[in-house]
Design an enzyme around this catalytic site. Sequence first.
Site, PDB file in Angstrom:
ATOM      1  N   GLU A 111       0.869  -1.161  -0.095  1.00 50.61           N
ATOM      2  CA  GLU A 111      -0.172  -0.064   0.088  1.00 50.61           C
ATOM      3  C   GLU A 111       0.987   1.213   0.009  1.00 50.61           C
ATOM      4  O   GLU A 111       1.919   1.373   0.244  1.00 50.61           O
ATOM      5  CB  GLU A 111      -0.798   0.007   1.323  1.00 50.61           C
ATOM      6  CG  GLU A 111      -1.931  -1.037   1.386  1.00 50.61           C
ATOM      7  CD  GLU A 111      -2.368  -1.117   2.829  1.00 50.61           C
ATOM      8  OE1 GLU A 111      -2.542  -0.238   3.507  1.00 50.61           O
ATOM      9  OE2 GLU A 111      -2.596  -2.385   3.206  1.00 50.61           O
ATOM     10  N   LYS A 113       1.860   4.724   1.495  1.00 50.85           N
ATOM     11  CA  LYS A 113       2.023   5.256   2.841  1.00 50.85           C
ATOM     12  C   LYS A 113       1.712   6.838   2.815  1.00 50.85           C
ATOM     13  O   LYS A 113       2.355   7.722   2.411  1.00 50.85           O
ATOM     14  CB  LYS A 113       3.522   5.367   3.596  1.00 50.85           C
ATOM     15  CG  LYS A 113       3.710   5.612   4.958  1.00 50.85           C
ATOM     16  CD  LYS A 113       5.021   4.818   5.646  1.00 50.85           C
ATOM     17  CE  LYS A 113       5.067   5.336   7.004  1.00 50.85           C
ATOM     18  NZ  LYS A 113       4.895   6.677   7.309  1.00 50.85           N
ATOM     19  N   ASP A 115       1.037  10.528   3.854  1.00 46.59           N
ATOM     20  CA  ASP A 115       1.612  11.303   4.927  1.00 46.59           C
ATOM     21  C   ASP A 115       0.699  12.541   5.564  1.00 46.59           C
ATOM     22  O   ASP A 115       0.346  13.170   4.786  1.00 46.59           O
ATOM     23  CB  ASP A 115       2.670  12.103   4.395  1.00 46.59           C
ATOM     24  CG  ASP A 115       3.815  12.539   5.185  1.00 46.59           C
ATOM     25  OD1 ASP A 115       3.702  12.038   6.291  1.00 46.59           O
ATOM     26  OD2 ASP A 115       4.686  13.286   4.754  1.00 46.59           O
ATOM     27  N   TYR A 222      -6.736   2.271   6.208  1.00 44.84           N
ATOM     28  CA  TYR A 222      -5.984   1.008   5.634  1.00 44.84           C
ATOM     29  C   TYR A 222      -5.737  -0.155   6.437  1.00 44.84           C
ATOM     30  O   TYR A 222      -5.233  -1.123   6.351  1.00 44.84           O
ATOM     31  CB  TYR A 222      -4.439   1.669   5.553  1.00 44.84           C
ATOM     32  CG  TYR A 222      -3.818   2.324   6.773  1.00 44.84           C
ATOM     33  CD1 TYR A 222      -3.649   1.777   7.858  1.00 44.84           C
ATOM     34  CD2 TYR A 222      -3.946   3.890   6.619  1.00 44.84           C
ATOM     35  CE1 TYR A 222      -3.302   2.244   9.018  1.00 44.84           C
ATOM     36  CE2 TYR A 222      -3.428   4.313   7.910  1.00 44.84           C
ATOM     37  CZ  TYR A 222      -2.994   3.715   8.786  1.00 44.84           C
ATOM     38  OH  TYR A 222      -2.655   4.415  10.166  1.00 44.84           O
ATOM     39  N   LYS A 309      10.733   3.619   2.926  1.00 48.47           N
ATOM     40  CA  LYS A 309      10.695   5.295   2.696  1.00 48.47           C
ATOM     41  C   LYS A 309      11.342   5.726   1.360  1.00 48.47           C
ATOM     42  O   LYS A 309      12.403   5.104   1.092  1.00 48.47           O
ATOM     43  CB  LYS A 309      11.648   5.831   3.877  1.00 48.47           C
ATOM     44  CG  LYS A 309      10.989   5.654   5.165  1.00 48.47           C
ATOM     45  CD  LYS A 309       9.640   6.935   5.383  1.00 48.47           C
ATOM     46  CE  LYS A 309       8.909   6.705   6.681  1.00 48.47           C
ATOM     47  NZ  LYS A 309       9.273   7.565   7.810  1.00 48.47           N
ATOM     48  N   CYS A 403      11.185  49.425  -1.987  1.00 47.09           N
ATOM     49  CA  CYS A 403      10.153  48.938  -2.830  1.00 47.09           C
ATOM     50  C   CYS A 403      10.524  48.683  -4.221  1.00 47.09           C
ATOM     51  O   CYS A 403      10.721  49.684  -4.780  1.00 47.09           O
ATOM     52  CB  CYS A 403       8.743  49.493  -2.657  1.00 47.09           C
ATOM     53  SG  CYS A 403       7.458  48.535  -3.662  1.00 47.09           S
ATOM     54  N   CYS A 406       7.660  50.919  -6.209  1.00 50.39           N
ATOM     55  CA  CYS A 406       7.423  52.310  -6.057  1.00 50.39           C
ATOM     56  C   CYS A 406       8.598  53.061  -5.285  1.00 50.39           C
ATOM     57  O   CYS A 406       8.521  54.296  -5.036  1.00 50.39           O
ATOM     58  CB  CYS A 406       6.147  52.532  -5.271  1.00 50.39           C
ATOM     59  SG  CYS A 406       6.045  51.994  -3.762  1.00 50.39           S
ATOM     60  N   CYS A 421       6.001  47.270   1.916  1.00 54.64           N
ATOM     61  CA  CYS A 421       6.203  48.655   1.330  1.00 54.64           C
ATOM     62  C   CYS A 421       4.927  49.365   1.972  1.00 54.64           C
ATOM     63  O   CYS A 421       3.888  49.083   1.863  1.00 54.64           O
ATOM     64  CB  CYS A 421       6.019  48.543   0.047  1.00 54.64           C
ATOM     65  SG  CYS A 421       5.542  50.151  -0.750  1.00 54.64           S
ATOM     66  N   CYS A 427       1.531  52.790  -4.533  1.00 53.62           N
ATOM     67  CA  CYS A 427       2.203  51.477  -4.816  1.00 53.62           C
ATOM     68  C   CYS A 427       1.017  50.531  -5.749  1.00 53.62           C
ATOM     69  O   CYS A 427       0.349  50.105  -5.144  1.00 53.62           O
ATOM     70  CB  CYS A 427       2.612  50.689  -3.461  1.00 53.62           C
ATOM     71  SG  CYS A 427       3.631  49.284  -4.055  1.00 53.62           S
TER      72      CYS A 427
END
Length: 665
Positions: A111, A113, A115, A222, A309, A403, A406, A421, A427
């Site tokens: 199966e 795994k 996460d 599962y 894994k 920025c 601007c 900013c 802006c």
Amino acid sequence: MNSIEQQIKNLRDELRNHNHNYYVLDVPSITDYDFDTKLKQLQELEIKHPEFYDANSPTQRVGGAVTKNFETTVHEHRMYSLDNSYSREDLQDWETRIKKLVDGDVQYACELKYDGASISLTYEKGLLVKAVTRGDGFQGDNVTANIKTIKSVPLQLKGDYPDKFDIRGEIVLPFDGFNKMNEERIELGEEPYRNPRNTASGSLKLQDSAEVAKRPLECLLYNLTGANLGVNTQYESLDKARQWGFKVPDAAKLALSIDEVLEFVDYWDIHRHNLPYETDGVVIKVNNLQQQEELGYTAKAPRWAMAYKFKAERVSTKLKSITYQVGRTGAITPVANLEPVELAGTTVKRASLHNADQIEKLDVRVDDIVYVEKGGEIIPKILGVDLNLRPASSEITNYITECPECHTKLVRKEGEAQHYCPNYMGCNPQVIGRIQHFISRKAMDIDGLGGETVALLVNEGLISNYSDLYELSKEQVMPLDRMAEKSAENLINGIEHSKNILFQRVLFALGIRYVGETVAKKLAKHYKNIDAIAQATLEDLVNVDEIGVKIAESVVDFFDSEENGLIINRLKGFGVQLELSADVLLVQTELLKGDIVVVTGVFESVSRSELKKLIEDNGGKVGSSISSKTSYIVAGSNMGPSKKAKAEKLDISIISEDEFLRKLK
Ligand code: AMP
Ligand code: ZN
């Protein structure tokens, strides 16, 4: 069975079936609209007929129950961990150990795994009675109210299920939903979640189940645990679980040898990147349950199962440049532009660098060779730098101070990771972003106006903030690119219609940092109108339930700005709703003279104490408990079943919040 009861039952069965098709089988059998209509119909019937209450009704999926402390619950069967393997040799060693302990052929169920966060569900007589987190394996937290909101968890099973059993699985947050949640957070100027796994497990411990209901979590199963389950192999049990209504991914395969197991591993090491959710390996289980029993457990894991894994995918490539993006709230995000490279089946050109601290911590520099990894994030992340390959001419990265759009000097607040900013009004990406947020579906929902048109309108100098929208004329927008008579008309109509949008959504639409939909609702309900919010002090605000200092500061900042004050006055002038429409709150009548009214449950547009005040202001009396003297009951969501039973016994009518408010209008 009388016809109402039958009607309720039919609706429940039908909705349950559509739910299963959509969330478990991934084959929708009804439109969203029709589903919502039927759900509303059922909700109304259930409110009118509390005698047919059912904790497992599809209406209970929306949540609402609040858990302050999750009850610690002992697992009837311990939840073990898994041993890990990383190579062919590891697996062969495992097989050798197994063959010493059991006789005969051994087959393996392979199966994926998943996460996420592990969960144990208990079913009795086909009903979900309990959902408990893994905790330390011996005991976990009872998170049933939250789990019930996950649509792929069946509340009622079908077919020939055993009388009582536990089923284990993993709560995952698929990439799509995770990315959507993050887009919303970024829009609100909040730090995005780091990965789906932590977000999934964090979700299980949210106190407000209505919040959990909004998260697109899934439950993948599962393992069956219990006595007399009527199955002989792991593979068979997966199939049974599917038949009873559970979501069991069909990647599972039987392998007759370790070589076949490795074929499964190799296949999924590549194809897992096409899965909608995160996996971090495969799990291999001895298929025969009799053999599983003979093998038993070590102190921490079953001897009959083994995780394999996957290696995390990581590549190295050259960092060509670092650019900086400005969001709608003015937040700056640094982005690494990379020499294109293949990673996990896609070509990667960009990676997030998050913020200045991250750049400093990694000491990334232009022309460095960097390691890039793809996890659950929207875009891949940079793990580090190959210092051996750093060119001699390399120069340390200096974070920008101005920025990029601007040229205003950036600021960074104490304790915050992001630079901002501060040029709120001037802006360009902020100006455009704010209007785009204002018109978006969950905000003012302006039909006929899209994000690109907003940018055009701003760049053509036709608007510079959202209040300007309400003065646009058809003649002004017609000359724009891709506009025709009809679309210009739609746009103007859409803007006009948005004047009907309720106050709480307008408040959200204003785009105050950290004021998302939920916070906007809370503020609207508490303060009733925009002026009261504008005048609220920091102390006032933090005293409102669930409003923290960060939000409060941001609200105060917003209203401190003179420009915002002017914009809001203009919105008011145009007729945009800037107060709760429950204006009934202010009037006093004799409409309820002689009525004794009992109030119960959770309400949407008014608080419970306001409701009580309303009853008294209009000549009625508030009853403290249901008795034969009660005239009627006003019920919000989550009315308790015992109250419902009592009301039914005494034949007292129950009306909804809306019906009550209409009475007073
Ligand atoms: P670990 O946390 O690394 O010890 O791995 C054990 C965990 O893997 C279990 O607690 C499960 O939550 C999870 N898991 C995910 N998919 C499966 C699966 N198909 N079979 C068994 N456990 C799984
Ligand atoms: Zn700027």
